[in-house]
Scaffold this active site. Structure first.
Site, PDB file in Angstrom:
ATOM      1  N   ASP A   1       0.883  -1.151   0.000  1.00  0.00           N
ATOM      2  CA  ASP A   1       0.000   0.000   0.000  1.00  0.00           C
ATOM      3  C   ASP A   1       0.933   1.216   0.000  1.00  0.00           C
ATOM      4  O   ASP A   1       2.128   1.094   0.313  1.00  0.00           O
ATOM      5  CB  ASP A   1      -0.863  -0.030   1.267  1.00  0.00           C
ATOM      6  CG  ASP A   1      -1.676   1.226   1.428  1.00  0.00           C
ATOM      7  OD1 ASP A   1      -2.360   1.618   0.471  1.00  0.00           O
ATOM      8  OD2 ASP A   1      -1.617   1.829   2.524  1.00  0.00           O
ATOM      9  N   LEU A   2       0.417   2.380  -0.368  1.00  0.00           N
ATOM     10  CA  LEU A   2       1.289   3.562  -0.443  1.00  0.00           C
ATOM     11  C   LEU A   2       1.135   4.480   0.784  1.00  0.00           C
ATOM     12  O   LEU A   2       2.051   4.594   1.603  1.00  0.00           O
ATOM     13  CB  LEU A   2       0.956   4.350  -1.724  1.00  0.00           C
ATOM     14  CG  LEU A   2       1.717   5.659  -1.922  1.00  0.00           C
ATOM     15  CD1 LEU A   2       3.204   5.410  -2.130  1.00  0.00           C
ATOM     16  CD2 LEU A   2       1.144   6.442  -3.105  1.00  0.00           C
ATOM     17  N   ASP A   3      -0.060   5.109   0.862  1.00  0.00           N
ATOM     18  CA  ASP A   3      -0.287   6.125   1.900  1.00  0.00           C
ATOM     19  C   ASP A   3      -0.218   5.512   3.293  1.00  0.00           C
ATOM     20  O   ASP A   3      -1.005   4.620   3.615  1.00  0.00           O
ATOM     21  CB  ASP A   3      -1.667   6.773   1.706  1.00  0.00           C
ATOM     22  CG  ASP A   3      -1.808   7.465   0.349  1.00  0.00           C
ATOM     23  OD1 ASP A   3      -0.882   8.192  -0.031  1.00  0.00           O
ATOM     24  OD2 ASP A   3      -2.849   7.281  -0.312  1.00  0.00           O
TER      25      ASP A   3
ATOM     26  N   THR B   1       1.747  10.254   3.789  1.00  0.00           N
ATOM     27  CA  THR B   1       0.659  11.036   3.202  1.00  0.00           C
ATOM     28  C   THR B   1      -0.699  10.762   3.851  1.00  0.00           C
ATOM     29  O   THR B   1      -1.644  11.506   3.587  1.00  0.00           O
ATOM     30  CB  THR B   1       0.562  10.734   1.694  1.00  0.00           C
ATOM     31  OG1 THR B   1       0.727   9.325   1.532  1.00  0.00           O
ATOM     32  CG2 THR B   1       1.625  11.469   0.907  1.00  0.00           C
TER      33      THR B   1
ATOM     34  N   LYS C   1      -9.155   5.445   5.917  1.00  0.00           N
ATOM     35  CA  LYS C   1      -7.885   4.928   5.381  1.00  0.00           C
ATOM     36  C   LYS C   1      -8.141   3.773   4.423  1.00  0.00           C
ATOM     37  O   LYS C   1      -8.901   2.853   4.738  1.00  0.00           O
ATOM     38  CB  LYS C   1      -6.963   4.474   6.519  1.00  0.00           C
ATOM     39  CG  LYS C   1      -6.395   5.628   7.308  1.00  0.00           C
ATOM     40  CD  LYS C   1      -5.346   5.145   8.293  1.00  0.00           C
ATOM     41  CE  LYS C   1      -4.768   6.290   9.085  1.00  0.00           C
ATOM     42  NZ  LYS C   1      -3.930   5.807  10.193  1.00  0.00           N
TER      43      LYS C   1
ATOM     44  N   SER D   1      -2.514   0.383  -4.390  1.00  0.00           N
ATOM     45  CA  SER D   1      -3.025   1.560  -3.689  1.00  0.00           C
ATOM     46  C   SER D   1      -4.348   2.028  -4.271  1.00  0.00           C
ATOM     47  O   SER D   1      -4.568   1.919  -5.478  1.00  0.00           O
ATOM     48  CB  SER D   1      -2.000   2.702  -3.819  1.00  0.00           C
ATOM     49  OG  SER D   1      -2.575   3.937  -3.438  1.00  0.00           O
ATOM     50  N   ALA D   2      -5.207   2.593  -3.417  1.00  0.00           N
ATOM     51  CA  ALA D   2      -6.486   3.156  -3.876  1.00  0.00           C
ATOM     52  C   ALA D   2      -6.301   4.538  -4.479  1.00  0.00           C
ATOM     53  O   ALA D   2      -7.223   5.092  -5.075  1.00  0.00           O
ATOM     54  CB  ALA D   2      -7.442   3.260  -2.686  1.00  0.00           C
TER      55      ALA D   2
ATOM     56  N   LYS E   1     -10.897  -1.205  -1.747  1.00  0.00           N
ATOM     57  CA  LYS E   1     -10.655  -2.055  -0.572  1.00  0.00           C
ATOM     58  C   LYS E   1     -11.846  -1.851   0.369  1.00  0.00           C
ATOM     59  O   LYS E   1     -12.320  -0.719   0.470  1.00  0.00           O
ATOM     60  CB  LYS E   1      -9.362  -1.618   0.137  1.00  0.00           C
ATOM     61  CG  LYS E   1      -8.105  -1.753  -0.737  1.00  0.00           C
ATOM     62  CD  LYS E   1      -6.896  -1.082  -0.061  1.00  0.00           C
ATOM     63  CE  LYS E   1      -5.703  -1.049  -0.992  1.00  0.00           C
ATOM     64  NZ  LYS E   1      -4.549  -0.313  -0.464  1.00  0.00           N
TER      65      LYS E   1
ATOM     66  N   GLU F   1       0.142  -3.136   4.799  1.00  0.00           N
ATOM     67  CA  GLU F   1      -1.030  -2.270   4.911  1.00  0.00           C
ATOM     68  C   GLU F   1      -1.102  -1.540   6.252  1.00  0.00           C
ATOM     69  O   GLU F   1      -0.794  -2.127   7.281  1.00  0.00           O
ATOM     70  CB  GLU F   1      -2.309  -3.108   4.797  1.00  0.00           C
ATOM     71  CG  GLU F   1      -2.982  -3.080   3.457  1.00  0.00           C
ATOM     72  CD  GLU F   1      -3.536  -1.716   3.063  1.00  0.00           C
ATOM     73  OE1 GLU F   1      -3.608  -0.812   3.913  1.00  0.00           O
ATOM     74  OE2 GLU F   1      -3.894  -1.563   1.888  1.00  0.00           O
ATOM     75  N   ASP F   2      -1.558  -0.273   6.201  1.00  0.00           N
ATOM     76  CA  ASP F   2      -1.791   0.467   7.444  1.00  0.00           C
ATOM     77  C   ASP F   2      -3.286   0.632   7.719  1.00  0.00           C
ATOM     78  O   ASP F   2      -3.654   1.241   8.722  1.00  0.00           O
ATOM     79  CB  ASP F   2      -1.143   1.862   7.393  1.00  0.00           C
ATOM     80  CG  ASP F   2      -1.841   2.783   6.412  1.00  0.00           C
ATOM     81  OD1 ASP F   2      -2.219   2.309   5.315  1.00  0.00           O
ATOM     82  OD2 ASP F   2      -2.022   3.975   6.737  1.00  0.00           O
TER      83      ASP F   2
HETATM   84  C1  BG6 Z   1      -5.741   5.609  -0.049  1.00  0.00           C
HETATM   85  C2  BG6 Z   1      -5.826   6.424   1.210  1.00  0.00           C
HETATM   86  O1  BG6 Z   1      -4.421   5.140  -0.189  1.00  0.00           O
HETATM   87  O2  BG6 Z   1      -6.073   6.389  -1.195  1.00  0.00           O
HETATM   88  C3  BG6 Z   1      -7.213   7.056   1.318  1.00  0.00           C
HETATM   89  O3  BG6 Z   1      -5.605   5.600   2.330  1.00  0.00           O
HETATM   90  C4  BG6 Z   1      -7.507   7.859   0.063  1.00  0.00           C
HETATM   91  O4  BG6 Z   1      -7.225   7.895   2.456  1.00  0.00           O
HETATM   92  C5  BG6 Z   1      -7.377   6.955  -1.165  1.00  0.00           C
HETATM   93  O5  BG6 Z   1      -8.835   8.387   0.113  1.00  0.00           O
HETATM   94  C6  BG6 Z   1      -7.621   7.712  -2.477  1.00  0.00           C
HETATM   95  O6  BG6 Z   1      -6.580   8.621  -2.670  1.00  0.00           O
HETATM   96  P1  BG6 Z   1      -6.575   9.786  -3.735  1.00  0.00           P
HETATM   97  O7  BG6 Z   1      -5.146  10.271  -3.705  1.00  0.00           O
HETATM   98  O8  BG6 Z   1      -6.943   9.194  -5.065  1.00  0.00           O
HETATM   99  O9  BG6 Z   1      -7.554  10.811  -3.300  1.00  0.00           O
HETATM  100 MG    MG Z   2      -2.671   3.281   3.491  1.00  0.00          MG
END
Ligand code: BG6
Ligand code: MG
Length: 217
Positions: free
Chosen positions: A14-16, A22, A50, A119-120, A150, A174-175
Site C-alpha cells: 500500500d502507499l499512503d 501522506t 484509510k 493503492s487506492a 478495498k 497495509e496500514d
Molecule cells: C488511499 C488512502 O491510499 O487512497 C485514502 O488511504 C484515500 O485515504 C485513497 O482516500 C484515495 O486517494 P486519492 O489520492 O486518489 O484521493
Molecule cells: Mg494506506
C-alpha cells in the site's frame, strides 16, 4: 526481529501510510473540507477513511455529518479536497519516505522479490515519482486501474497477477483495516503497519518497515 515468511515471492505495498507519510495529508485535507461544511471528525473516525477511495471517503464524511449533496456537488467537494491534498503533496521531496521504507524496497529488490504497488490513490504515480521510489516497482496498480475499493481484493489480486505470483505467495503491507481485510479476502499474507490495537487479522504488526528483516530468498 521478524523476517519475511519462507514461501513469499511477491511483495505488494500500500502507499499512503506505509511507504510515505501522506495518510496525515489526507486527514488534514478532509478535515479542512469537513470544517467548511460546519463539521469536524476525530483521528479515530479517520481510521475508517484509510484505504477507502476518494469518493467513498467523502460519502462517509457526509453521512457522519448528516449532510446530503448531489452527485455534482460531491464531485466538486472531492476535487477541492484533492487540490488541498496536492498542495501538501507538492511540498514532498526526494527521499521523503517513511522510516525504513526505501531501505526495505532496495533490499527486497536485491534479494529477488517481485514488488508491486496496490493503492487506492489516483495520485500514486505522482507521489512515487516525487519521492524517488518509482523504479523499485515491477507493477503499479492504483486508483486509476481498479473498479472496486478495498476491502474488495481487486487491487491486490491485480497486483499478484501482474507480478505472476500466486496470491498465497504474496505478502501485503497495509496500514488500513480495509486493506488488511482486502488482502485476507484475496488469500494473501498481510503485515500491519502501525499499532496492533488498530489492526486486526494480520499475520503480524510492525511499527514501520525498520521492523522487518529482508534476508535472502
Ligand atoms: C488511499 C488512502 O491510499 O487512497 C485514502 O488511504 C484515500 O485515504 C485513497 O482516500 C484515495 O486517494 P486519492 O489520492 O486518489 O484521493
Ligand atoms: Mg494506506
Amino acid at each position: 526481529m521478524t523476517g519475511i515468511p519462507q514461501n513469499i515471492k511477491g511483495l505488494i505495498f500500500d502507499l499512503d501510510g506505509v511507504l510515505v507519510d501522506t495518510a496525515v495529508f489526507h486527514f488534514q485535507a478532509w478535515k479542512r473540507l469537513a470544517n467548511t461544511l460546519g463539521y469536524d471528525f476525530t483521528e479515530r473516525e479517520n481510521e475508517q477513511l484509510k484505504g477507502v477511495s476518494r469518493v467513498q471517503s467523502l460519502q462517509l464524511i457526509l453521512k457522519w455529518a448528516g449532510i446530503e449533496k448531489t452527485e455534482a456537488e460531491q464531485e466538486a467537494l472531492a476535487a477541492k479536497k484533492n487540490d488541498w491534498y496536492l498542495e501538501l503533496v507538492n511540498q514532498m521531496k526526494m527521499g521523503d519516505t517513511l522510516p525504513g521504507a526505501e531501505e526495505f524496497l532496495k533490499e527486497s529488490k536485491a534479494a529477488g522479490y517481485k514488488i508491486a504497488l496496490g493503492s487506492a490513490s489516483k495520485n500514486a504515480r505522482l507521489i512515487l515519482e516525487k519521492t524517488g521510489i518509482i523504479d523499485y516497482f515491477d507493477a503499479i496498480i492504483d486508483g486509476n486501474g481498479v473498479s472496486a475499493s478495498k476491502p474488495d481484493p481487486e487491487v491486490f489480486l491485480k497486483g499478484a497477477e501482474a507480478l505472476g505470483v500466486e496470491p498465497a505467495d504474496c505478502l501485503v503491507f497495509e496500514d488500513a483495516q480495509a486493506g488488511i481485510d482486502a488482502a485476507r479476502v484475496g488469500g494473501m499474507h498481510v503485515v500491519g503497519i502501525g499499532k496492533a490495537e488498530d489492526l486486526h487479522g494480520t499475520d503480524f504488526v510492525i511499527r514501520d518497515l525498520r521492523g522487518l528483516k529482508v534476508g535472502q530468498r
